[in-house]
Motif scaffolding. Structure first.
Motif, PDB file in Angstrom:
ATOM      1  N   PRO A 103      17.221   6.898  24.489  1.00  0.00           N
ATOM      2  CA  PRO A 103      16.200   7.903  24.196  1.00  0.00           C
ATOM      3  C   PRO A 103      15.947   7.990  22.685  1.00  0.00           C
ATOM      4  N   ASN A 104      15.317   6.998  22.159  1.00  0.00           N
ATOM      5  CA  ASN A 104      15.100   6.888  20.737  1.00  0.00           C
ATOM      6  C   ASN A 104      13.604   6.797  20.446  1.00  0.00           C
ATOM      7  N   SER A 105      13.270   6.435  19.231  1.00  0.00           N
ATOM      8  CA  SER A 105      11.883   6.362  18.791  1.00  0.00           C
ATOM      9  C   SER A 105      11.833   5.442  17.583  1.00  0.00           C
ATOM     10  N   PHE A 106      10.669   5.346  16.960  1.00  0.00           N
ATOM     11  CA  PHE A 106      10.573   4.517  15.757  1.00  0.00           C
ATOM     12  C   PHE A 106      11.492   5.011  14.650  1.00  0.00           C
ATOM     13  N   VAL A 107      11.969   6.257  14.747  1.00  0.00           N
ATOM     14  CA  VAL A 107      12.930   6.805  13.780  1.00  0.00           C
ATOM     15  C   VAL A 107      14.201   5.970  13.736  1.00  0.00           C
ATOM     16  N   GLU A 108      14.501   5.292  14.832  1.00  0.00           N
ATOM     17  CA  GLU A 108      15.692   4.444  14.896  1.00  0.00           C
ATOM     18  C   GLU A 108      15.786   3.489  13.716  1.00  0.00           C
ATOM     19  N   PHE A 109      14.657   2.995  13.214  1.00  0.00           N
ATOM     20  CA  PHE A 109      14.664   1.931  12.216  1.00  0.00           C
ATOM     21  C   PHE A 109      14.323   2.386  10.801  1.00  0.00           C
ATOM     22  N   THR A 110      14.154   3.670  10.585  1.00  0.00           N
ATOM     23  CA  THR A 110      13.652   4.090   9.275  1.00  0.00           C
ATOM     24  C   THR A 110      14.573   3.715   8.127  1.00  0.00           C
ATOM     25  N   ARG A 111      15.868   3.578   8.386  1.00  0.00           N
ATOM     26  CA  ARG A 111      16.799   3.270   7.296  1.00  0.00           C
ATOM     27  C   ARG A 111      17.016   1.771   7.096  1.00  0.00           C
ATOM     28  N   THR A 112      16.424   0.976   7.946  1.00  0.00           N
ATOM     29  CA  THR A 112      16.487  -0.474   7.740  1.00  0.00           C
ATOM     30  C   THR A 112      15.208  -1.019   7.125  1.00  0.00           C
ATOM     31  N   ILE A 113      14.149  -0.203   7.104  1.00  0.00           N
ATOM     32  CA  ILE A 113      12.861  -0.688   6.606  1.00  0.00           C
ATOM     33  C   ILE A 113      12.961  -1.152   5.162  1.00  0.00           C
ATOM     34  N   GLY A 114      13.595  -0.356   4.307  1.00  0.00           N
ATOM     35  CA  GLY A 114      13.700  -0.702   2.892  1.00  0.00           C
ATOM     36  C   GLY A 114      14.375  -2.038   2.635  1.00  0.00           C
ATOM     37  N   PRO A 115      15.612  -2.240   3.129  1.00  0.00           N
ATOM     38  CA  PRO A 115      16.282  -3.526   2.905  1.00  0.00           C
ATOM     39  C   PRO A 115      15.534  -4.718   3.489  1.00  0.00           C
ATOM     40  N   LEU A 116      14.802  -4.510   4.579  1.00  0.00           N
ATOM     41  CA  LEU A 116      14.078  -5.621   5.191  1.00  0.00           C
ATOM     42  C   LEU A 116      12.802  -5.961   4.428  1.00  0.00           C
ATOM     43  N   ASP A 118      11.809  -4.797   1.223  1.00  0.00           N
ATOM     44  CA  ASP A 118      11.911  -4.894  -0.239  1.00  0.00           C
ATOM     45  C   ASP A 118      13.349  -5.186  -0.652  1.00  0.00           C
ATOM     46  N   PRO A 119      13.862  -6.370  -0.303  1.00  0.00           N
ATOM     47  CA  PRO A 119      15.263  -6.683  -0.603  1.00  0.00           C
ATOM     48  C   PRO A 119      15.567  -6.648  -2.100  1.00  0.00           C
ATOM     49  N   ARG A 120      14.600  -6.998  -2.919  1.00  0.00           N
ATOM     50  CA  ARG A 120      14.828  -7.009  -4.367  1.00  0.00           C
ATOM     51  C   ARG A 120      15.247  -5.614  -4.856  1.00  0.00           C
ATOM     52  N   ALA A 121      14.596  -4.584  -4.319  1.00  0.00           N
ATOM     53  CA  ALA A 121      14.910  -3.213  -4.723  1.00  0.00           C
ATOM     54  C   ALA A 121      16.270  -2.756  -4.225  1.00  0.00           C
ATOM     55  N   HIS A 122      16.837  -3.492  -3.254  1.00  0.00           N
ATOM     56  CA  HIS A 122      18.141  -3.130  -2.690  1.00  0.00           C
ATOM     57  C   HIS A 122      19.234  -4.112  -3.092  1.00  0.00           C
ATOM     58  N   GLY A 123      18.970  -4.887  -4.141  1.00  0.00           N
ATOM     59  CA  GLY A 123      19.972  -5.816  -4.654  1.00  0.00           C
ATOM     60  C   GLY A 123      20.212  -7.014  -3.771  1.00  0.00           C
ATOM     61  N   LEU A 124      19.227  -7.379  -2.961  1.00  0.00           N
ATOM     62  CA  LEU A 124      19.368  -8.506  -2.038  1.00  0.00           C
ATOM     63  C   LEU A 124      18.450  -9.651  -2.457  1.00  0.00           C
ATOM     64  N   ASP A 125      18.683 -10.815  -1.884  1.00  0.00           N
ATOM     65  CA  ASP A 125      17.902 -12.005  -2.208  1.00  0.00           C
ATOM     66  C   ASP A 125      16.454 -11.812  -1.758  1.00  0.00           C
ATOM     67  N   PRO A 126      15.495 -11.788  -2.669  1.00  0.00           N
ATOM     68  CA  PRO A 126      14.101 -11.565  -2.275  1.00  0.00           C
ATOM     69  C   PRO A 126      13.478 -12.736  -1.535  1.00  0.00           C
ATOM     70  N   ALA A 127      14.194 -13.856  -1.462  1.00  0.00           N
ATOM     71  CA  ALA A 127      13.651 -15.007  -0.728  1.00  0.00           C
ATOM     72  C   ALA A 127      13.592 -14.737   0.776  1.00  0.00           C
ATOM     73  N   ILE A 128      14.350 -13.757   1.235  1.00  0.00           N
ATOM     74  CA  ILE A 128      14.348 -13.407   2.658  1.00  0.00           C
ATOM     75  C   ILE A 128      13.838 -11.977   2.779  1.00  0.00           C
ATOM     76  N   ALA A 129      12.574 -11.834   3.110  1.00  0.00           N
ATOM     77  CA  ALA A 129      11.947 -10.521   3.221  1.00  0.00           C
ATOM     78  C   ALA A 129      11.029 -10.511   4.435  1.00  0.00           C
TER      79      ALA A 129
END
Length: 378
Positions: A103-116, A118-129
């Motif tokens: 019983p979820n909604s699109f809210v389920e993913f709100t905290r993964t949107i940023g790393p997926l 805009d990886p550069r802003a989260h200290g991740l390799d921007p080649a995978i976005a």
């Protein structure tokens, strides 16, 4: 029909005031004999969370945070579909559709949107976005409900392939857990020429009674343990298949009844935690519950149970060997053997953290695993 219209959440203040009044005026059920969760959500715990919802939870703050993500509505197969669509600043981003669970909604993913996205802003390799697309399943949140019986996960998958084409994407990945784990592989079946890979949180390689005769003693012991786990808690499949209209009458009228139901299910979906909110932030949980309340979708979101998850009854997500599959929580050797029979498994990690709704519990680990799987398919 192909118009994609901007959408913004704006719950009328009168509805927020009504919710708080209903919470304050709850007629509380007396506590039953039994310890802790033996008879369901403990009354004192439920009262404490309800009090927090009425007096401290800030819906407007959550609404503002949700509205920070670009949202749209478009008509597909006669139904208005709500979708969050966040484009990456990286030029070679991979389009990725995420499908939430129940019983979820699109809210389920709100905290993964940023790393997926805009990886550069989260200290991740921007080649995978990724350009992230998160539609609300018909009957959930702001997507229109099916007008007739017969909606299937395959139908939703077909709608999602239309959505991706309408947003301008020809090649894309798909991901999901729970209900989303049924829809994601169906997208590969519907459009294998467009789907580059399917990433699932779990629900693949699950044995059935038909597999038992060929099992080793070790596998049979695992099967017996799985039966104990799968038959525990409230069987929402049976309950919502039998009388969704009856139960929705209570959930749609009483926010505490809805809260109790949601707390019950999230508690069952977090077996490795003492309390669901030990691993999922309380405001995150209540934002999801509030969406069900404000959109009046506790009944309309139950179609997977009364229409059946494939072939008119409950079954595990079906296999597809048309495109590669990766799994966040791979599971046992038995499950891997069964998964390999009908899927092209290219990613099967061990020891990833989290319970059922891993995007809510472990957004960093979830995003990392998605990035790892799709990096191999670019």
């Amino acid at each position: 029909m192909s118009t994609v219209r901007p959408f913004r959440i704006d719950i009328p203040q009168a509805e927020i005031d009504d919710l708080r009044a209903r919470l304050r005026n709850t007629r509380w059920a007396p506590s039953l004999p039994g310890a802790d969760w033996e008879r369901g959500v403990p009354t004192e715990y439920l009262r404490e969370v309800a009090e927090y919802w009425a007096t401290e939870f800030d819906w407007r703050a959550q609404e503002t945070a949700l509205n920070a993500f670009p949202q749209f509505v478009t008509e597909i197969e006669g139904l208005d579909v709500h979708v969050v669509h966040v484009r990456s600043p990286e030029p070679d981003a991979v389009p990725l559709l995420l499908t939430h669970g129940w019983p979820n909604s699109f809210v389920e993913f709100t905290r993964t949107i940023g790393p997926l996205t805009d990886p550069r802003a989260h200290g991740l390799d921007p080649a995978i976005a990724f350009d992230v697309v998160i539609p609300s399943v018909p009957g959930f949140a702001f997507s229109q409900a099916p007008r007739e019986t017969g909606m299937t996960t395959a139908t939703v998958a077909r709608m999602w392939t239309t959505l991706m084409a309408r947003l301008g994407y020809d090649r894309y990945g798909t991901q999901g857990g729970d209900l989303g784990a049924y829809i994601a592989p169906e997208m590969a079946v519907a459009a294998p020429e467009h789907v580059i890979g399917v990433h699932l949180d779990g629900g693949i390689g699950m044995p059935t009674a038909a597999d038992v005769p060929a099992m080793s003693a070790r596998d049979r012991a695992e099967w017996d343990e799985m039966q104990q786990w799968m038959t525990g808690g409230v069987d929402h499949h049976a309950l919502l298949k039998a009388a969704p209209q009856s139960f929705a009458a209570g959930w749609n009228d009483s926010p505490v009844a809805l809260l109790a139901w949601m707390l019950q299910k999230f508690q069952e979906f977090t077996p490795m935690a003492e309390l669901a909110e030990d691993v999922i932030d309380r405001d995150h949980l209540l934002t999801n519950v509030a969406l069900y309340w404000f959109t009046q979708t506790t009944g309309t979101s139950s179609w997977p149970m009364y229409d059946g998850l494939r072939d008119g009854g409950f079954a595990w997500p079906r296999d597809q060997n048309l495109v590669p599959t990766g799994v966040y929580g791979g599971g046992s050797p038995l499950m891997r053997t069964l998964a390999d029979r009908g899927n092209k498994i290219t990613h099967w990690p061990a020891d990833n953290p989290g319970n059922h709704f891993v995007a809510m519990e472990e957004p960093t680990a979830h995003a990392t695993d998605i990035r790892t799987f799709f990096a191999e398919l670019r």
